[in-house]
Design an enzyme around this catalytic site. Structure first.
Site, PDB file in Angstrom:
ATOM      1  NE  ARG A  51      61.686  41.012 -23.385  1.00 23.16           N
ATOM      2  CZ  ARG A  51      62.692  40.168 -23.625  1.00 23.16           C
ATOM      3  NH1 ARG A  51      62.625  39.315 -24.582  1.00 23.16           N
ATOM      4  NH2 ARG A  51      63.784  40.183 -22.873  1.00 23.16           N
ATOM      5  CE  LYS A  80      82.596  61.503 -22.103  1.00 26.24           C
ATOM      6  NZ  LYS A  80      82.248  62.455 -23.169  1.00 26.24           N
TER       7      LYS A  80
HETATM    8  N1   CP Z   1      59.972  43.081 -20.556  1.00 28.49           N
HETATM    9  C1   CP Z   1      61.082  43.809 -20.581  1.00 28.49           C
HETATM   10  O1   CP Z   1      61.155  44.899 -20.013  1.00 28.49           O
HETATM   11  O2   CP Z   1      62.105  43.249 -21.297  1.00 28.49           O
HETATM   12  P1   CP Z   1      63.506  43.926 -21.555  1.00 28.49           P
HETATM   13  O3   CP Z   1      64.217  44.036 -20.222  1.00 28.49           O
HETATM   14  O4   CP Z   1      64.219  43.021 -22.519  1.00 28.49           O
HETATM   15  O5   CP Z   1      63.274  45.289 -22.130  1.00 28.49           O
END
Ligand code: CP
Length: 310
Positions: A51, A80
């Site tokens: 997200r 690296k």
């Molecule tokens: N809510 C959230 O941070 O989802 P992701 O880890 O998918 O970015």
């Protein structure tokens, strides 16, 4: 030049303005379609994300800008041995604004101190996740009509859940917010949040273990997953991962207008049968993440979009 490390980097008034802008973007997306023409967003993700990274990228594309970046430490020169300070100095030559997610607490702050472009903390270890908080605030405000005068239950992994830490920091600034902290003993909120944030500001809160005991009182239920990646051993994770599962039966104990939020990803803690309940708002919340990140990019780049003229 401003960065975003914590929700407290914005005053309550600035947050209100940002949420107003996000709402306007939601209603009139066309008005903003060229606001960032020629601008570039770098997404530097040293930890997995669906997200946050993709909604940042969607946000910049929706504004007419471009995106570049990496989705894992392995695919960057961090593999690296390059330091985050050197990396951001280089990224500053390639992009106008940068979102960083890193497993180490404080990594985004270190980057911001060497950066020539605005840096956004997109999650630093178990510490903070301010853009998730902006998303959460937008969702609560649009569905409940207010950010004050609410009782919010935060349930699950309150120890490692950075979204919870950021949200508490943000919500204590509104009037009459009561927190019910629902977790097993081992996953209770860290002392620095309990003592330095809640107690120091005389905020009303309770700590309970059973979700059922809190349900009837809540205006907002914020579920979280148990953060497997921050556990020291798999045995503890397996023992605690299904401690809370929100089901239809538990939803029957809640107010008819309570809303259920979750930063996602979900593992087992909300049964999929709850998804059809009109009070389940976690996918709306994920959608709001695009609007608030568009508003944030415009704010940090100091781009103002004029009213359309007919
Ligand atoms: N809510 C959230 O941070 O989802 P992701 O880890 O998918 O970015």
């Amino acid at each position: 030049m401003r960065h975003l490390m914590s929700p407290l980097d914005f005053s309550v008034q600035e947050l209100d303005q940002l949420l107003d802008l996000a709402s306007d973007i939601e209603k009139h997306p066309g008005k903003y379609a060229h606001a960032c023409d020629g601008k570039k967003l770098a997404t530097c993700f040293y930890e997995p994300s669906t997200r946050t990274r993709l909604s940042f990228e969607a946000a910049m594309l929706n504004l007419g800008g471009s995106v570049l970046g990496f989705a894992s430490a392995d695919s960057s020169s961090a593999a690296k041995g390059e330091s985050i300070s050197d990396t951001i100095r280089v990224i500053s030559c390639y992009a106008d604004i940068c979102a960083i997610r890193h497993p180490k607490e404080g990594a985004a702050l270190v980057a911001s101190q060497k950066s020539k472009i605005p840096v956004i903390n997109a999650g630093d270890g178990g510490h903070q996740h301010p853009t998730q908080t902006l998303t959460d605030l937008m969702t609560i405000r649009s569905l409940k009509g207010r950010l004050g005068n609410i009782t919010i239950g935060l349930c699950g992994d309150l120890k490692f859940g950075r979204t919870v830490h950021s949200l508490i920091n943000a919500l204590i600034r509104y009037e009459n917010v009561k927190f019910i902290l629902i977790s097993p003993e081992e996953l209770r909120i860290p002392d620095y949040i309990r003592e330095d944030v809640l107690q120091a500001n005389h905020i009303e809160f309770e700590e309970v273990e059973r979700l059922e005991d809190a349900m009837g009182e809540l205006d907002v239920l914020y579920m979280t997953r148990v953060q497997r990646e921050r556990f020291f051993n798999e045995e503890d994770y397996v023992r605690l991962k299904d401690y809370y599962i929100l089901t239809k039966e538990k939803m029957a104990l809640a107010k008819p207008d309570m809303i259920v939020l979750h930063p996602l990803p979900r593992v087992n803690e909300i049964s999929t049968e709850v998804d059809d309940d009109p009070r389940a708002a976690y996918f709306t919340q994920a959608q709001n993440g695009v609007y608030v990140r568009m508003a944030l990019i415009l704010t940090l780049l100091e781009i103002e979009v004029q009213e359309e003229t007919c």
